[in-house]
Write an enzyme that holds these catalytic residues in place. Structure first.
Site, mmCIF file in Angstrom:
data_model
loop_
_atom_site.group_PDB
_atom_site.id
_atom_site.type_symbol
_atom_site.label_atom_id
_atom_site.label_comp_id
_atom_site.label_asym_id
_atom_site.label_seq_id
_atom_site.Cartn_x
_atom_site.Cartn_y
_atom_site.Cartn_z
ATOM 1 C CG LEU A 6 17.935 50.443 23.704
ATOM 2 C CD1 LEU A 6 17.062 51.454 23.803
ATOM 3 C CD2 LEU A 6 19.212 50.678 24.265
ATOM 4 N N GLY A 40 19.671 48.514 19.269
ATOM 5 C CA GLY A 40 21.078 48.888 19.719
ATOM 6 C C GLY A 40 21.854 47.867 19.524
ATOM 7 C CG ASN A 62 14.316 47.838 14.340
ATOM 8 O OD1 ASN A 62 15.242 48.138 14.930
ATOM 9 N ND2 ASN A 62 13.642 46.741 14.629
ATOM 10 C CD GLU A 63 16.436 52.448 17.236
ATOM 11 O OE1 GLU A 63 16.451 52.243 15.795
ATOM 12 O OE2 GLU A 63 17.300 52.164 17.801
#
Lengths: 302, 302, 302
Positions: A108, A153, A177-178
């Protein structure tokens, strides 16, 4: 509801005909310039499309330097390029890869999520959903030739493909890995991962925000093949040949049977998913974090 | 609805009492002829049943030469044999194997799907559903002693068992290879496979129509054990002994808890699944393909 | 309904404030007695809690000799200790382990299920459900330091944790072995196992009541790490450090997204699950079996 209606119109505008795009559309790509036979390239500014009509395939290269951030423009151009290839009977498969050295896609684009208004956030998230839906249910064979790191993303996009070939470079990590950034992968990211590596491995990978180096990525099933960096493209091509040996119609219906229930879950909750994203990203605390983070990135760059 | 009603009657007629069957019913099997103690065989023309009442088990051999095609007769006789053993308190387990050298079962019988009328197709498909439902939810322990190739429907039958022992012969491939023939595995084939090897491996196996040789079949989880060809039967027997050491009632309820949701999905959509099959198979294009294919097979044979 | 109402009141009484507990509550634990810095222990009779506020973690030791049977008291004290730690912002993680040599937990306490009245059985089962729900959805990081055998309910408790470290001792088997005793793992035991090792492995493990020794437990995914017995605690601590490096809020929401659908299934069917348990355990045949079994255990002991 007003928000949603506005978004729908906006989104429709987004997916305007291919030809309207400025910049590199219909330009010659590198491979065409290098004189490949029948390799007259087309594409947009941020998506290079190198068609091989004889083989029925196209190589689609993300080109949004330096790290292929999924900006609204890139998302839009990807959807348009994809739609164009889907609607052209010449093409049966796409190899998805990166034109930016060392990065498949960084995920993102934080600048789309910072200092903008709610309508923009909603438009951005809807474009992200749209790309996922179209990639995940594409009738074409999609092979990811992952020639760089693919966090968040970037990982998601590779997970929508039918097969993943990863270059054997320890820097080319892959994963959702958010949590490391203090954010949460949406449920459809989670579903896509679970369909790929199963429930338990997803629990670990998502909670710990694991970025897998190639060997571990292969072992957990995040990718299907790891090869030396200079063989990623050729391997993707030979894998593609295997997939194209299957009758299209039977393969497409089978793919749809496997994936539609997962896609339907997002379709059903699409508006609430957008609202969740907008309200989360609009929080003061999140906006401050993003500003600090972006500030650091700019300092580093400058 | 009329079609469905007709089918129901027809299906009920199919499952007529065991004793009415012509041919080998209640005849002596090879093993009985060889003088096995208490091994008075019974069975039908196409299903040899070799009971071992002392052990509480029976060996059930498919005998529909040359390749154990799942003809309507074979399906019917399998269901009847299975029901007979289920209802006889003597028996706690079945070893399912083939009497045809080199082939466990070649799967659906194409001659049942070609040049017949819709009512016949519907009757055929209902019999296939019925066999799957009864095998998948059987209260008996089912061990597959896979002594030959088992593509498509042959693979499905082995997947309904509680345990699969495969002979280590590179020709004995196993898999749901429907896409290779341009057709699609129905959703309950897919569900059975997913319950066995998981979502991602199923996606690959089903789309590519992969026929796994023994080592790969073991690795992906399509079978539980690979042994030299002459040890398939003895291995199946010792695995059976392990399963029979578990109290029946607890094991049966546990099996039901694991499998019933999957079976219920077919039960719920049974009629529409039949209608899908009938309308698909009745298409001119499919009928032509099948005729060409069958013609080639006959030429090869002749 | 009357039964259910009665149980609810009873259950509320169960979860009475921590301080009301008799015995070891707020007493000094062994480690505190041994003079650990800042390790002022607290806990109850059957649950030793060794807090390390500086690290933000607590070690919780089951102490219900000889085998940590999950008696109603132990279940109750576990829920209370857990709740206390959940509500104290000091703590971010718990290491769950056993104070009884050689046994993590032997599982359900048969004396709670034998010769009592239905109201007692219902109260007992509701307490078991409550513990599972709170462990499975805990906001804290839970690491199981499995320093002994963990059959049945003992296995279930470890499966609720975020990570499992098992001591490498062939006697330390782990699994849901209910069928071996002629009983059936409830659906939420099954769901927890399936989320950990997948559908097919669960089918085998549950039907055969497999108790996995360490190497097999690791291979099937029942545990995440096997280490020499004297390194279980230190490994659990270093794994905990890794988990605590993740921002809590993002990790908690991600965990909840992964696990809530499974927990919701029990919440939805909680009363019927209790009624199933009570009617099953009240059967004459089951009561007789349990009495015989307990008689043997007592003889062995005496």
């Amino acid at each position: 509801m007003a928000l949603v209606t506005a978004m729908r119109i906006s989104a429709r505008a987004l997916f305007r005909p291919w030809a309207w795009l400025p910049g590199g559309a219909f330009g010659r790509t590198e491979s065409a310039a290098r004189g490949g036979v029948g390799a007259r390239g087309f594409g947009s500014q941020r998506v290079l499309v190198e068609p091989d009509p004889a083989a029925g395939i196209a190589v689609m290269k993300l080109k949004n330097p330096p790290v292929n951030s999924l900006s609204l423009e890139l998302l839009t151009e990807l959807v348009i390029s994809l739609e164009k290839l889907e609607n052209d009977k010449t093409f049966r498969g796409i190899i998805l890869t990166s034109d930016c050295p060392g990065v498949f896609s960084a995920g993102l684009d934080l600048t789309e999520m910072c200092g903008k208004n709610p309508a923009h956030y909603a438009e951005y998230w809807k474009a992200m959903q749209e790309l996922w839906l179209r990639l995940y249910l594409s009738n074409l064979v999609l092979i990811a030739a992952i020639n760089g790191a693919s966090p968040a993303g970037g990982c998601l996009i590779s997970l929508t493909c039918d097969y993943r070939v990863l270059a054997d470079n320890p820097k080319y990590v892959i994963g959702l890995n958010e949590t490391l950034l203090g954010i949460i992968a949406p449920f459809w990211f989670k579903d896509t991962l679970m369909n790929t590596i199963g429930h338990r491995a997803s629990e670990l990978a998502l909670q710990l925000g694991i970025l897998f180096p190639p060997a571990e990525a292969l072992q957990v099933g995040m990718v299907d093949k790891v090869v030396p960096e200079d063989q990623v493209q050729s391997t993707a091509l030979s894998v593609m040949a295997q997939w194209l040996s299957i009758p299209d119609h039977a393969r497409q219906l089978t793919k749809n049977m496997m994936r539609k229930p997962t896609a339907d879950r997002l379709v059903k909750h699409r508006d609430s998913d957008i609202q969740n994203f907008v309200s989360f990203i609009s929080r003061d605390s999140i906006q401050k974090s993003l500003q600090v983070y972006l500030g650091k990135l700019r300092q580093k760059k400058g």
